[in-house]
Design a protein around this motif. Structure first.
Motif, short mmCIF file in Angstrom:
data_model
loop_
_atom_site.label_atom_id
_atom_site.label_comp_id
_atom_site.label_asym_id
_atom_site.label_seq_id
_atom_site.Cartn_x
_atom_site.Cartn_y
_atom_site.Cartn_z
N GLN A 211 0.84 -1.21 0.00
CA GLN A 211 0.00 0.00 0.00
C GLN A 211 0.87 1.25 0.00
N MET A 212 1.95 1.18 0.76
CA MET A 212 2.86 2.35 0.81
C MET A 212 3.44 2.65 -0.56
N ARG A 213 3.66 1.61 -1.34
CA ARG A 213 4.20 1.83 -2.69
C ARG A 213 3.26 2.69 -3.53
N SER A 214 1.95 2.61 -3.26
CA SER A 214 1.04 3.53 -3.94
C SER A 214 0.97 4.87 -3.21
N MET A 215 1.04 4.81 -1.89
CA MET A 215 0.84 6.03 -1.10
C MET A 215 1.90 7.10 -1.35
N VAL A 216 3.14 6.66 -1.56
CA VAL A 216 4.15 7.69 -1.83
C VAL A 216 3.81 8.46 -3.11
N CYS A 217 3.23 7.78 -4.06
CA CYS A 217 2.81 8.47 -5.30
C CYS A 217 1.58 9.35 -5.03
N HIS A 293 -7.27 -3.33 -11.46
CA HIS A 293 -5.86 -3.46 -11.07
C HIS A 293 -5.66 -3.16 -9.57
N TRP A 294 -6.37 -2.19 -9.06
CA TRP A 294 -6.30 -1.91 -7.62
C TRP A 294 -6.80 -3.13 -6.84
N ASN A 295 -7.93 -3.66 -7.27
CA ASN A 295 -8.48 -4.82 -6.57
C ASN A 295 -7.55 -6.04 -6.66
N ALA A 296 -6.71 -6.06 -7.68
CA ALA A 296 -5.76 -7.16 -7.81
C ALA A 296 -4.51 -6.92 -6.98
N GLY A 297 -4.51 -5.81 -6.23
CA GLY A 297 -3.38 -5.56 -5.34
C GLY A 297 -2.18 -4.91 -6.02
N VAL A 298 -2.41 -4.38 -7.22
CA VAL A 298 -1.33 -3.72 -7.95
C VAL A 298 -1.08 -2.33 -7.35
N SER A 299 0.16 -1.96 -7.23
CA SER A 299 0.49 -0.61 -6.76
C SER A 299 1.03 0.22 -7.92
N CYS A 300 1.09 1.53 -7.74
CA CYS A 300 1.55 2.41 -8.82
C CYS A 300 2.90 1.96 -9.39
N GLY A 413 -8.52 7.26 -18.96
CA GLY A 413 -9.46 6.21 -18.59
C GLY A 413 -8.84 4.88 -18.19
N PHE A 414 -7.58 4.65 -18.57
CA PHE A 414 -7.04 3.30 -18.36
C PHE A 414 -6.99 2.88 -16.89
N HIS A 415 -6.74 3.83 -16.00
CA HIS A 415 -6.63 3.46 -14.58
C HIS A 415 -7.91 2.82 -14.03
N ASN A 416 -9.02 3.03 -14.71
CA ASN A 416 -10.29 2.46 -14.23
C ASN A 416 -11.35 2.64 -15.33
#
Lengths: 488, 488
Positions: A211-217, A293-300, A413-416
């Motif tokens: 989660q932190m890997r996304s949070m820094v972004c 992708h978020w639901n799959a646990g992917v980070s930025c 749009g690709f992010h969701n």
């Protein structure tokens, strides 16, 4: 000998820890050995780079133009042309007219340029003051802490000059995301992101590494509000996430928050005369709202900083970029298909999003023009029904914020995908309800409105700001489905 | 010995094939051995079932209610309730009023019921005549060939009675998709699908086995036009795919075709008085138009007929159903995630599609009501500008066909998420342009129109047809995002 060894081993393992403390020296801690020690608070990536040369060298490459990527994100490609977002989407020149975004609004370049781009953009973009540095310099947290209110409200250049001269053009740095001792990910923006997380009931210390890997972004790739006092001086900055939850920061909640307090209204839209809030690059909000992708646990960084191998080292690529630009390397880590095949699917999504963005944008621009007509009619003494006017304004704002939300978001749009298209569909629906009511109100007031409203776009597109920027027809994004962007 | 063996082997392999033909008997062909021989033209699944008992038994199970699936496709679930599509989407009762679809329009049950459902539905649904049997009985191709024009135009019951009594309730059968000799997939509907493929330049004999696995389904899960003479008698049936290509049958091209000839207009919409065409269950069109699963080479049975194991046999499941109903077994063949996780992603897509379908549907219904107002005004002698009226009608029809397209498609967007949402977004955009023009025209004609148009839905929802069907509030689909379906 063997027998004695086992006895000794058992004996040693059974000893209570206090035995060591009482009887021996504490054993040395496990510590990474690095050739240099990075001082606390050191902002200089070159110093960090002595310990982490590969990351540093990749980070420096954000200076170089990228390979070609999406056809909708062409800036910073091999040709080095900077694309003008207002020429790409002409309706936005009308909608954003009234402040900096309507003057000069370029597609983003690499991280290296973040503060350089700010220094060269039309000064109208920096009117909010020092607060504009929040995501642009590693000194921002310190300034905010030391200067308080002045940091937000004093002129941009004045705050910027407090940065030591050597680092005045330094953008996002190691220290913005990492702890200097062990490189642990850290949130340096306590006054924005951490506050926003707490407003949603999230304690930063509970976040997992992934989660932190996304949070820094998410410290910067989010929307935010610069609050204003009654003289329109900046008084603070916050993320409008209240009422949402992590994994579901919705456009509905964001708009509700933006419209809940006059101090969140940052500018006056020229064409309508309305005081409005604004939405900036909500990459994190769109991505984290229940996307696949978020639901799959992917980070930025899984997509934007995939591992690179340098010799025998494997490090996450600090030359941050779109996966479309580096052969979809990130994608093929999980997807078995070929890069060409994957690229085609991304474009299928982006084509559809771009098409609907054009519809939503033009429809909203038409309504803005009708408000101009209504306002002129009122000024000329005609009576426009107030209840209808207010209702139309309500719907217009709902449409406007949705158009800005998807328009400002940098993934087309690709992010969701389904969420982006749903939001745009709702934008068209709100704008159309607004148009209908407004046309009715105008008709009742005896004002004749033509079937096709002239948007007079050249007025908004040409001679913008100090540089007298002009519409660049070659950069305009056309409906990929071959129809007109606006049904006439 | 070893040396001689090699020489003999080399010698044998070098012999030209003619050597065998000239010197020996032709070797017997490889042939599957089955306990029965299926006669050419045999429509009875029980006979085929003697050779293929597992497939036959699974096929018979389409008679049994399914396990629960999507929250938007609840018919034929464990509770055996039949869901009324007009109660689910009340706007559609208004839009379809004027012919059978506006009288009784139920969510589909299993394949077993296809002709049974037809025999019990309100007779207004069968007015087109024998042509309605095209996808309902294995006798259709023979009837079409033998009866010609009569097959299309003569009353449904009259043609139906030509089916041998024993098979009058038999729906889709083995023979519709399989060759009786070797079970090869075959296209039995030469007069519809094969013609349509050829119109797109596709020769059926060039199709791969995997393509054929979708094509057998595409014989029926497509939209079609029942052409009419000037007395509104049926004269034929065809798929409106001209101008499209396989892998890209677009809504734009379909609508263009539907609007290109008055003989394609099958009914008169009561509320507007417009003669219109129609769109039916376009599963194949939506799925095959550049969707991610189509592009991945997935065929219909990969998802809807995943392999089942019966003892040591592994056969494709002829109990055709939604993957949501059987534990997403089909999905997990390719996707590593858990069924629960996958289900959640499907619902994320369906929620967003359902939400935008409601917007698009209600917006289009509002416009329909405005046309009713305009028509009444004209009848009362008011002058409504013809150019504006025609333009509004043009846009209205564009919106209407898009709403029907996604509304009739049975995946609630899942077969092609971004395309479904794009089409709905465009529907809202077209409807809103129509509304704006119409309101203007009405205002100029001196007709006052209220801000919120009363749709008077009960008028269309209650006392429908011979059964006096009524609105069932519990079945109505509400906006999953918690807002009102229509912005008022």
């Amino acid at each position: 000998m063997k027998g004695w060894g086992v006895v000794l081993l058992v004996f040693t393992f059974c000893l209570p820890p206090v035995f060591f403390i009482a009887g021996c020296q504490e054993p040395p801690k496990t510590e990474a050995v690095r050739p240099v020690k990075i001082a606390s608070g050191d902002v200089d990536p070159a110093h960090w780079g002595k310990a982490y040369p590969i990351e540093y060298e990749r980070w420096k490459k954000t200076k170089e133009p990228d390979p070609a990527g999406s056809k909708y994100k062409r800036t910073f490609g091999p040709d080095r042309v900077i694309y003008d977002r207002l020429s790409e989407y002409p309706f936005s020149a009308l909608l954003y007219n009234g402040w900096g975004f309507g003057v000069e609004y370029n597609e983003p370049r690499g991280h290296f340029y973040m503060i350089r781009d700010q220094l060269s953009v039309d000064p109208s973009r920096l009117k909010a003051g020092g607060v504009c540095l929040t995501c642009k310099t590693p000194y921002a947290p310190q300034f905010e802490k030391e200067m308080g209110h002045d940091y937000y409200s004093r002129p941009y250049k004045e705050i910027w000059e407090n940065i030591p001269e050597k680092y005045r053009k330094l953008g996002v740095s190691c220290i913005d995301c990492h702890d200097n001792n062990d490189m642990t990910l850290r949130l340096s923006r306590g006054f924005t992101l951490v506050k926003a997380l707490k407003d949603m009931g999230v304690q930063p210390e509970d976040l997992t590494h992934q989660q932190m890997r996304s949070m820094v972004c998410a410290q910067c790739h989010v929307t935010y509000v610069v609050t204003k006092d009654k003289d329109m001086k900046s008084t603070g900055v916050f993320f409008p996430w209240q009422g949402s939850k992590l994994g579901g920061i919705t456009i509905e909640n964001i708009i509700k928050k933006l419209r809940s307090d006059p101090s969140y209204l940052e500018w006056k839209q020229a064409v309508t005369g309305f005081k409005l809030a604004y939405i900036r690059h909500p990459e994190f909000e769109l991505f984290s709202n229940n996307s696949v992708h978020w639901n799959a646990g992917v980070s930025c960084p899984d997509c934007h900083m995939p591992y690179v191998k340098v010799g025998t080292y494997k490090v996450s690529d600090h030359r941050v970029m779109s996966p479309l630009k580096n052969g979809l390397k990130a994608c093929v880590q999980c997807h078995a298909e070929s890069p060409d095949w994957l690229r085609r699917q991304v474009f299928n999504i982006q084509d559809r999003t771009a098409s609907l963005l054009l519809r939503a944008g033009y429809e909203t621009a038409v309504v803005a023009k009708l408000f101009e007509t209504a306002n002129n009619a009122q000024a000329a003494g005609k009576a426009v029904d107030k209840v209808m006017y207010d209702k139309a304004k309500d719907f217009y704002e709902e449409a406007f914020y949705r158009v800005v939300f998807i328009g400002a978001e940098n993934s087309v749009g690709f992010h969701n995908p389904p969420e982006a298209l749903r939001v745009l569909g709702d934008a068209v629906a709100f704008a159309s309800r607004s148009e209908a009511i407004l046309r009715n109100a105008l008709a009742r007031a005896g004002v004749d409105v033509p079937q096709n409203v002239d948007l007079d776009l050249n007025k908004y597109l040409d001679k913008r700001g100090e540089k007298k920027l002009k519409f660049i027809p070659a950069q305009e994004i056309k409906d990929p489905f071959g129809t007109q962007a606006r049904f006439e």
